[in-house]
Design a protein around this motif. Structure first.
Motif, mmCIF file in Angstrom:
data_model
loop_
_atom_site.group_PDB
_atom_site.id
_atom_site.type_symbol
_atom_site.label_atom_id
_atom_site.label_comp_id
_atom_site.label_asym_id
_atom_site.label_seq_id
_atom_site.Cartn_x
_atom_site.Cartn_y
_atom_site.Cartn_z
ATOM 1 N N LEU A 120 -12.637 61.397 27.149
ATOM 2 C CA LEU A 120 -13.020 60.701 25.923
ATOM 3 C C LEU A 120 -14.534 60.516 25.823
ATOM 4 C CD1 LEU A 120 -10.221 57.995 25.669
ATOM 5 C CD2 LEU A 120 -10.583 59.938 24.127
ATOM 6 N N THR B 51 -8.641 51.316 29.775
ATOM 7 C CA THR B 51 -8.022 51.899 28.581
ATOM 8 C C THR B 51 -8.322 51.093 27.326
ATOM 9 O OG1 THR B 51 -5.906 50.773 29.004
ATOM 10 C CG2 THR B 51 -6.171 53.021 29.870
ATOM 11 N N HIS C 139 -9.950 53.517 25.318
ATOM 12 C CA HIS C 139 -9.018 54.425 24.654
ATOM 13 C C HIS C 139 -8.469 53.785 23.374
ATOM 14 C CE1 HIS C 139 -9.149 55.576 28.859
ATOM 15 N NE2 HIS C 139 -8.345 56.591 28.698
ATOM 16 N N ARG C 140 -8.043 52.532 23.487
ATOM 17 C CA ARG C 140 -7.436 51.871 22.336
ATOM 18 C C ARG C 140 -8.446 51.679 21.198
ATOM 19 N NH1 ARG C 140 -5.389 49.265 26.779
ATOM 20 N NH2 ARG C 140 -6.772 47.468 26.597
ATOM 21 N N ASP D 218 -8.985 54.887 19.331
ATOM 22 C CA ASP D 218 -7.843 55.244 18.484
ATOM 23 C C ASP D 218 -7.928 54.599 17.108
ATOM 24 O OD1 ASP D 218 -6.592 56.921 20.255
ATOM 25 O OD2 ASP D 218 -5.257 55.382 21.086
ATOM 26 N N ARG D 219 -8.731 53.539 16.992
ATOM 27 C CA ARG D 219 -8.859 52.860 15.710
ATOM 28 C C ARG D 219 -9.999 53.458 14.889
ATOM 29 N NH1 ARG D 219 -7.448 48.326 19.178
ATOM 30 N NH2 ARG D 219 -9.635 47.798 19.557
#
Length: 265
Positions: free
Chosen positions: A122, A62, A65-66, A69-70
């Protein structure tokens, strides 16, 4: 005339994606079989239990994922091999985050299944060229996914060591990518051509300054199997122990790699 600069190794994004998903799936299936007592057991990673190790494996995936997100960085300012030398700097934050994840997700199988689904989605939604803000700088998504093979293979080995008889299998492509990235990191840390490091069937690199060779057997040779190499590179096994136990062979005056290992901590 100076020697030509070595070209950076490239990885097939499609194969790497399949490798990450395959290895993550291997872990998920193994976690399904663990008892509460096994999950509460110790690991070789300090005070982490097996539960915390599994939570960290999910957290390692993840990270993609993080990062997505940025906001996307304006330009790339790091390369793939930089990642191998930057992991130790965040160890305290990683430990804290891992413990919180382990506490929040009591159903680890569901936690891993959700990650597996969202990770694939993703990668479908974002091109490999999409830049990510990572702990080492801005890297393309495709490059960062390669680093996940290292996280997964190394921690699969930790999981197997913690639970005797579990024997989580290693996806061949994931093991190959992990081996090659860590071998290339050694060559970057100690550039040269006097020592050849062989990790059949996945990698051969030359390193360490000294007499170069152009044909035949190099003056110094080191050889090990992939898992032994990965354990050496990440500090799970010491050079002295690996040599003593005949897990690695080393010949020649520049074949002692103890001063260069581990590469990652």
């Amino acid at each position: 005339m100076p020697p030509a600069k070595k070209r950076a190794r490239t990885y097939d994004p499609t194969k790497i994606r399949k490798a990450v998903l395959a290895q993550f799936g291997n872990v998920r299936e193994a976690v399904r079989t663990l008892t509460p007592e096994q999950l509460a057991g110790p690991t070789r990673l300090g005070a982490w239990t097996v539960r915390e190790l599994v939570a960290h494996i999910g957290m390692a995936v993840t990270a993609v994922h993080r990062s997505l997100d940025r906001a996307e960085p304006a330009k790339q300012d790091a390369v793939l091999l930089d990642w191998a030398f930057a992991t130790a700097a965040n160890s305290a934050a990683i430990d804290d985050f891992t413990r919180r994840i382990a506490e929040q997700h009591t159903d680890l199988v569901a936690y891993l299944a959700d990650i597996e689904e969202s990770f694939g989605r993703l990668l479908d939604e974002h091109p490999g060229s999409r830049l990510l803000e990572t702990n080492v700088g801005a890297l393309p998504l495709a490059d960062y996914v390669v680093t996940r093979t290292v996280e997964l293979v190394v921690h699969t080995d930790d999981l197997n060591a913690a639970v005797p008889g579990l024997e989580v299998p290693y996806d061949r492509q994931a093991l190959a990518a992990c081996t090659r990235l860590l071998a290339d990191a050694l060559a970057a840390k100690a550039p040269g051509g006097s020592t050849e490091v062989r990790i059949p069937p996945y990698a051969v690199v030359q390193c360490i300054e000294g007499p170069r060779h152009t044909r035949g057997t190099p003056p110094s040779v080191v050889e090990s199997d992939p898992l032994t190499w990965i354990r050496l590179a990440t500090g799970r096994v010491t050079w002295a122990d690996a040599v003593q136990d005949a897990q690695v062979s080393a010949s020649g005056e520049r074949a002692d790699l103890s001063g260069l290992l581990p590469l990652m901590r």
